[in-house]
Motif scaffolding. Structure first.
Motif, PDB file in Angstrom:
ATOM      1  N   VAL A  63      35.083  84.188  26.893  1.00 44.28           N
ATOM      2  CA  VAL A  63      34.897  82.949  27.650  1.00 44.28           C
ATOM      3  C   VAL A  63      33.550  82.343  27.286  1.00 44.28           C
ATOM      4  CG1 VAL A  63      34.689  81.970  29.955  1.00 44.28           C
ATOM      5  CG2 VAL A  63      36.223  83.896  29.566  1.00 44.28           C
ATOM      6  N   GLY A  64      33.573  81.236  26.600  1.00 49.63           N
ATOM      7  CA  GLY A  64      32.316  80.600  26.189  1.00 49.63           C
ATOM      8  C   GLY A  64      31.728  79.764  27.318  1.00 49.63           C
ATOM      9  N   ASP A  65      30.479  79.379  27.148  1.00 49.32           N
ATOM     10  CA  ASP A  65      29.808  78.565  28.165  1.00 49.32           C
ATOM     11  C   ASP A  65      30.552  77.258  28.428  1.00 49.32           C
ATOM     12  OD1 ASP A  65      27.975  80.558  28.136  1.00 49.32           O
ATOM     13  OD2 ASP A  65      26.383  79.407  27.162  1.00 49.32           O
TER      14      ASP A  65
ATOM     15  N   LYS B  29      44.996  80.852  24.494  1.00 55.14           N
ATOM     16  CA  LYS B  29      44.935  79.384  24.576  1.00 55.14           C
ATOM     17  C   LYS B  29      43.784  78.957  25.470  1.00 55.14           C
ATOM     18  CE  LYS B  29      49.848  78.567  23.918  1.00 55.14           C
ATOM     19  NZ  LYS B  29      50.538  79.707  24.559  1.00 55.14           N
ATOM     20  N   ARG B  30      42.938  78.116  24.934  1.00 59.06           N
ATOM     21  CA  ARG B  30      41.743  77.728  25.681  1.00 59.06           C
ATOM     22  C   ARG B  30      42.095  76.986  26.966  1.00 59.06           C
ATOM     23  NH1 ARG B  30      37.988  73.754  25.552  1.00 59.06           N
ATOM     24  NH2 ARG B  30      36.038  74.486  26.510  1.00 59.06           N
TER      25      ARG B  30
ATOM     26  N   GLU C 293      42.449  90.218  33.526  1.00 62.87           N
ATOM     27  CA  GLU C 293      43.658  90.684  32.847  1.00 62.87           C
ATOM     28  C   GLU C 293      44.461  89.485  32.333  1.00 62.87           C
ATOM     29  OE1 GLU C 293      46.627  93.048  35.155  1.00 62.87           O
ATOM     30  OE2 GLU C 293      46.222  94.489  33.547  1.00 62.87           O
ATOM     31  N   ARG C 294      44.536  88.451  33.145  1.00 61.12           N
ATOM     32  CA  ARG C 294      45.266  87.245  32.707  1.00 61.12           C
ATOM     33  C   ARG C 294      44.542  86.573  31.540  1.00 61.12           C
ATOM     34  NH1 ARG C 294      45.726  83.666  37.717  1.00 61.12           N
ATOM     35  NH2 ARG C 294      46.905  82.254  36.361  1.00 61.12           N
ATOM     36  N   LEU C 295      43.228  86.563  31.606  1.00 60.22           N
ATOM     37  CA  LEU C 295      42.469  85.950  30.504  1.00 60.22           C
ATOM     38  C   LEU C 295      42.693  86.707  29.193  1.00 60.22           C
ATOM     39  CD1 LEU C 295      38.987  85.233  32.157  1.00 60.22           C
ATOM     40  CD2 LEU C 295      40.622  83.525  31.343  1.00 60.22           C
TER      41      LEU C 295
ATOM     42  N   ILE D 139      41.019  77.912  30.771  1.00 58.47           N
ATOM     43  CA  ILE D 139      40.309  77.015  31.690  1.00 58.47           C
ATOM     44  C   ILE D 139      41.003  76.982  33.046  1.00 58.47           C
ATOM     45  CG2 ILE D 139      39.711  74.573  32.107  1.00 58.47           C
ATOM     46  CD1 ILE D 139      39.329  74.356  29.033  1.00 58.47           C
ATOM     47  N   SER D 140      42.343  76.885  33.029  1.00 56.08           N
ATOM     48  CA  SER D 140      42.993  76.779  34.343  1.00 56.08           C
ATOM     49  C   SER D 140      42.985  78.113  35.095  1.00 56.08           C
ATOM     50  CB  SER D 140      44.386  76.151  34.236  1.00 56.08           C
ATOM     51  OG  SER D 140      45.236  77.046  33.597  1.00 56.08           O
TER      52      SER D 140
END
Ligand code: AMP
Length: 587
Positions: A167-169, A18-19, A11-13, A23-24
């Motif tokens: 979400v990319g590799d 913002k990339r 849900e947060r993603l 990540i974080s």
């Protein structure tokens, strides 16, 4: 770990674009997971249960089936659930809404764990055969019974294959680096391991259990595809020789499908350029590898190309595409046979060769491959002379290739997994064109057939007429387009014209098995007219050292008995056709 934590993270993603933030957020999740859970967390986050290349079945619940499961898990009417779908347009939102309105309360509610979700999804994927759709639904209902509305949102999307968190590799690698090494600076090390194994879960597990040093030591693994090395492009041999500082080997660039073949005893896996597992489509290539690779374990690369079953000549890319299918494999295998042209060797019996230079890899390939007509090394020429390279290029085109891939032979010429590198430079034709009309050609020679064509001819050497010199100059070897009847009759039909030596009015560089007096005229169509160092039609006219040839020639079925040899298409017409073709392209 509870699945609730994954759902909350997702849900947060979804709430960010913002990339760095992604990540974080992911790094927090990865830190919380136990090392043995991490793999599963990663695959689930990608909406999968295994890396795609494993060729394992997908979860495979159709949207309609998922709607049915949602209705049954909640006690809502199916029509209400369908109406929600029409409104929301997203199965996740439907599952979430349905669960918040749900009519059935489970007495034995217990929170879902990651382990349980993963195992259930895996079991759903593995259901097959009669009644499997029903069993898949039951298992999914079981998950929904213990899910919160938010969890249901992501579970529903996962089972129908629309999780798509964006979400990319590389984002996952960054997040892993951040979670386990404190900064994304260590990503290159993780990336290298990823390029060698294409398996994020595997790398994550090593990182979590053994640390970054162990990741740096990761080697190729038979069965896990290596991300493929790609080529840069330049437009002339001169530029290429310059770029590679004269240290290069040119290889034919075949126009087919890239194969990365993994062998462990009799267990063979074939991966495509996009790392799909295509093993089941090519039982013939599997068999050839078993028989002709003389190593217990190996990873080799090559290009598979469709060939004419009778003549062994290369066929255009579209023909090979008939082999890209799920069913009817055996039939297609008969109809569209392939040849595998090998060009790299990345691993042999315990030794990772990816960091060895090109010449050594090629030597190892020669050592372990027992060559046959259908399974052999790609033709290569070591040269630093652009003119020689140009001729090799034309030869490649005339034989049905796309051009050349010129490879560095320097000491640094390693296999750069996953990179488009200047160590490989491709040289293709700058145009695509079509031969619009057929031509009438004189038969001046023939080549013996093999296999099904034993006892007759495999291909005929055909020529155009040079009116000024009163000579017949070759333009192609034609072996396609003949019916079985044509073929059976060929030797008899041509017998009366057979002669001991090449006819004095015939100009040919190729050595035919049988020569004929120029007499019989046939109609031939091809894909285009190309430059060729092996045919003598218009030799030196367009380019020094080259003639013109017909690429992918086919007999149209018309014996031009109405034409004498001097009525055949003239060399000058072929030159005009070639020029017209060029004009059509540059227009
Ligand atoms: P392109 O797809 O145009 O970037 O060209 C690269 C592709 O050419 C590779 O992925 C291979 O599938 C194919 N190829 C054909 N022959 C060779 C060769 N001798 N060496 C490397 N790649 C080749």
């Amino acid at each position: 770990m509870l699945y609730a934590e994954l759902a909350e993270t997702y849900e947060r993603l979804e709430a960010t674009t913002k990339r760095l933030e992604m990540i974080s957020i992911l790094a927090e999740l990865f830190k919380d997971a136990k090392p043995e859970e991490l793999e599963k967390v990663i695959y689930l986050t990608q909406g999968k249960i295994h890396p795609d290349w494993m060729g394992e079945p997908e979860i495979g619940i159709a949207e309609k089936m998922a709607l049915e499961a949602i209705a049954r898990a909640t006690g809502l009417e199916r029509s209400d659930v369908d109406a929600m779908m029409a409104e929301e347009g997203d199965i996740g939102r439907v599952a979430e809404r349905a669960l918040s309105e749900k009519k059935i309360r489970s007495l034995f509610y217990k929170p879902l764990t990651v382990e349980e979700v993963y195992e259930t999804l895996d079991a759903i994927a593995k259901e097959s055969g009669k009644g499997s759709a029903g069993r898949k639904i039951e298992r999914f209902i079981g998950l929904l019974a213990n899910a919160t509305p938010r969890e249901a949102r992501y579970l529903a999307r996962t089972v129908v294959g629309t999780l798509r968190l964006g979400v990319g590799d590389m984002t996952i690698l960054d997040a892993l680096a951040l979670a386990y090494t404190g900064s994304t600076e260590s990503r290159p090390k993780l990336e290298r391991a990823y390029n060698l194994t294409s398996d994020l879960g595997y790398i994550a597990r090593i990182l979590a259990e053994k640390g970054l040093e162990a990741v740096s030591q990761v080697k190729v693994v038979v069965g896990k595809p290596i991300r493929m090395m790609l080529a840069q492009r330049l437009s002339t041999p001169e530029e290429i020789v310059d770029k590679l500082e004269g240290r290069c080997a040119a290889e034919y660039k075949l126009d087919g499908e890239r194969f990365q073949i993994h062998k462990k005893g009799d267990w063979i896996q074939i991966f495509s350029r996009r790392l799909e597992n295509i093993t089941h489509m090519y039982p013939d290539a599997v068999e050839m590898t078993k028989r002709h690779v003389k190593a217990e374990e190996a990873i080799i690369e090559g290009e598979a190309v469709a060939i004419d079953p009778e003549t062994g000549e290369l066929q255009p890319f579209q023909v090979l595409m008939h082999r890209r299918r799920k069913y009817g494999i055996e039939e297609m295998m008969e109809k569209y046979p392939i040849a595998v042209y090998l060009f790299d060797c990345l691993y042999v019996d315990g030794e990772d060769l990816t960091l060895k230079p090109y010449l050594e890899r090629r030597r190892r390939l020669e050592e372990i491959v027992e060559e046959t007509d259908r399974f052999k090394l790609v033709k290569a020429l070591r040269t630093s002379d652009p003119r020689e390279m140009e001729r090799f290029f034309e030869e490649a085109i005339a034989e049905g290739c796309e051009g050349l891939v010129v490879k560095s032979t320097s000491d640094e010429s390693i296999y750069r997994a996953g990179a488009r590198s200047w160590l490989w430079v491709k040289l293709k034709r700058s145009y695509q064109s079509k031969m619009v009309e057929p031509v009438d050609l004189v038969i001046v020679g023939a080549f013996y057939g093999r296999g099904k064509r034993a006892g007759t001819y495999g291909a005929l050497l055909a020529a155009a007429y040079d009116h000024e010199a009163d000579m017949f100059r070759t333009v192609c070897k034609v072996g396609s387009g003949f019916t079985d009847k044509d073929l059976a009759e060929l030797p008899e039909k041509l017998k009366e014209y057979q002669i001991e030596h090449k006819h004095p009015r015939v100009d040919a560089l190729l050595e035919a098995d049988v020569w004929f007096e120029p007499a019989v005229v046939i109609e031939v169509i091809g894909d285009e007219i190309t430059l060729s160092p092996t045919h003598t039609c218009a030799f030196n006219v367009i380019r020094e050292g080259s003639g013109l040839a017909i690429r992918f020639p086919r007999f149209t079925g018309r014996w031009r008995t109405d034409k004498g040899p001097e009525d055949a298409t003239r060399v000058k017409e072929i030159i005009d056709m070639y020029r017209a073709q060029l004009k059509a392209i540059t227009k």
